[in-house]
Write an enzyme that holds these catalytic residues in place. Structure first.
Site: not given
Ligand code: K2U
Ligand code: ZN
Length: 174
Positions: A46, A51, A94-95, A136-137, A140
Site C-alpha cells: 500500500g 509518502q 510502514c514504508l 493504515h493508508e 496517512h
Molecule cells: O503505508 C505504507 O507504508 C504501506 C504499508 C501497508 C501496510 C501497513 C500495515 C499493514 C499492512 C500493509 C507497507 O506495505 S508496509 C510493508 C508490509 C508489507 C506486507 C505486510 C505488512 C507490511
Molecule cells: Zn504507512
C-alpha cells in the site's frame, strides 16, 4: 512512470493533512501510476500520496500474493462511512518507518466510499488485510502514522531506530 523517493520519519511533511482531489484526470492517473511503481519497488502492499510528498487524498494498494497476478487498486478521496466496535490486533509496518513492526488495534471491518482509477464511485466493506491496509493508508491522508497509535516510549524508540539506520547508511556511503 517513475519510482519516487519515499519520505521517512521524522519528516514533517508526513504530518500534513492531504487535500481532496477535485477531478480524477490524467494528471491524477499519472500520479497513481508513479505511486504504484514506487510501491512495487519498495516493496510494499500500500502507499499514500503523502509518502512521496504529494498532499492529495490518493492511495494505491495491491494485496495479491507473490504467486498471483498483480491486482492493483486505486482509491481517490476515500472515506470511512461505517465501522464496527469489534477491534482486531494486527502487526503493522510502514514504508515511512522502515524495519519497525508493532501490533496496532483497529476496527475489524470498515465500510468505505472512494473514486476508482476512472473516477467511478465505489462503496464496499473492507476486512482482513484489506481492512487493515486501507485504514493504515487513510491514516496517512490525515497525517497519522501507525506509530502514533503506540505509547510515547514505543513511538520515540521507533523514530530513534529509523534515524540510527539512516545515519549508518550515510556513513557506509563515505
Ligand atoms: O503505508 C505504507 O507504508 C504501506 C504499508 C501497508 C501496510 C501497513 C500495515 C499493514 C499492512 C500493509 C507497507 O506495505 S508496509 C510493508 C508490509 C508489507 C506486507 C505486510 C505488512 C507490511
Ligand atoms: Zn504507512
Amino acid at each position: 512512470m517513475a519510482v519516487r523517493d519515499i519520505l521517512v520519519v521524522p519528516n514533517p511533511v508526513l504530518k500534513q493533512v492531504s487535500k481532496p482531489v477535485e477531478r480524477v484526470d490524467d494528471s491524477i492517473r499519472a500520479l497513481m501510476d508513479d505511486m504504484l511503481e514506487t510501491m512495487y519497488a519498495a516493496p510494499g502492499i500500500g502507499l499514500a500520496a503523502i509518502q512521496i510528498g504529494v498532499p492529495l487524498r490518493v492511495i494505491v494498494m495491491d494485496l495479491a500474493g507473490q504467486d498471483e497476478e498483480p491486482q492493483p487498486r486505486y482509491f481517490v478521496n476515500p472515506e470511512i462511512l461505517e465501522d464496527v466496535d469489534e477491534l482486531q490486533p494486527w502487526e503493522e509496518g510502514c514504508l515511512s518507518v522502515p524495519d519497525y513492526y508493532e501490533e496496532v488495534e483497529r476496527p475489524r471491518r470498515v465500510k468505505i466510499r472512494y473514486l476508482d482509477y476512472h473516477g467511478k464511485e465505489v462503496v464496499e466493506w473492507a476486512e482482513g488485510l484489506y481492512g487493515v491496509c486501507i485504514q493504515h493508508e487513510m491514516d496517512h491522508l490525515n497525517g497519522v502514522l501507525f506509530i502514533d497509535h503506540l505509547s510515547r516510549l514505543k513511538r520515540q524508540r521507533a523514530i530513534r531506530k529509523v534515524q540510527k539506520a539512516l545515519r549508518e547508511k550515510e556513513t557506509e556511503k563515505v
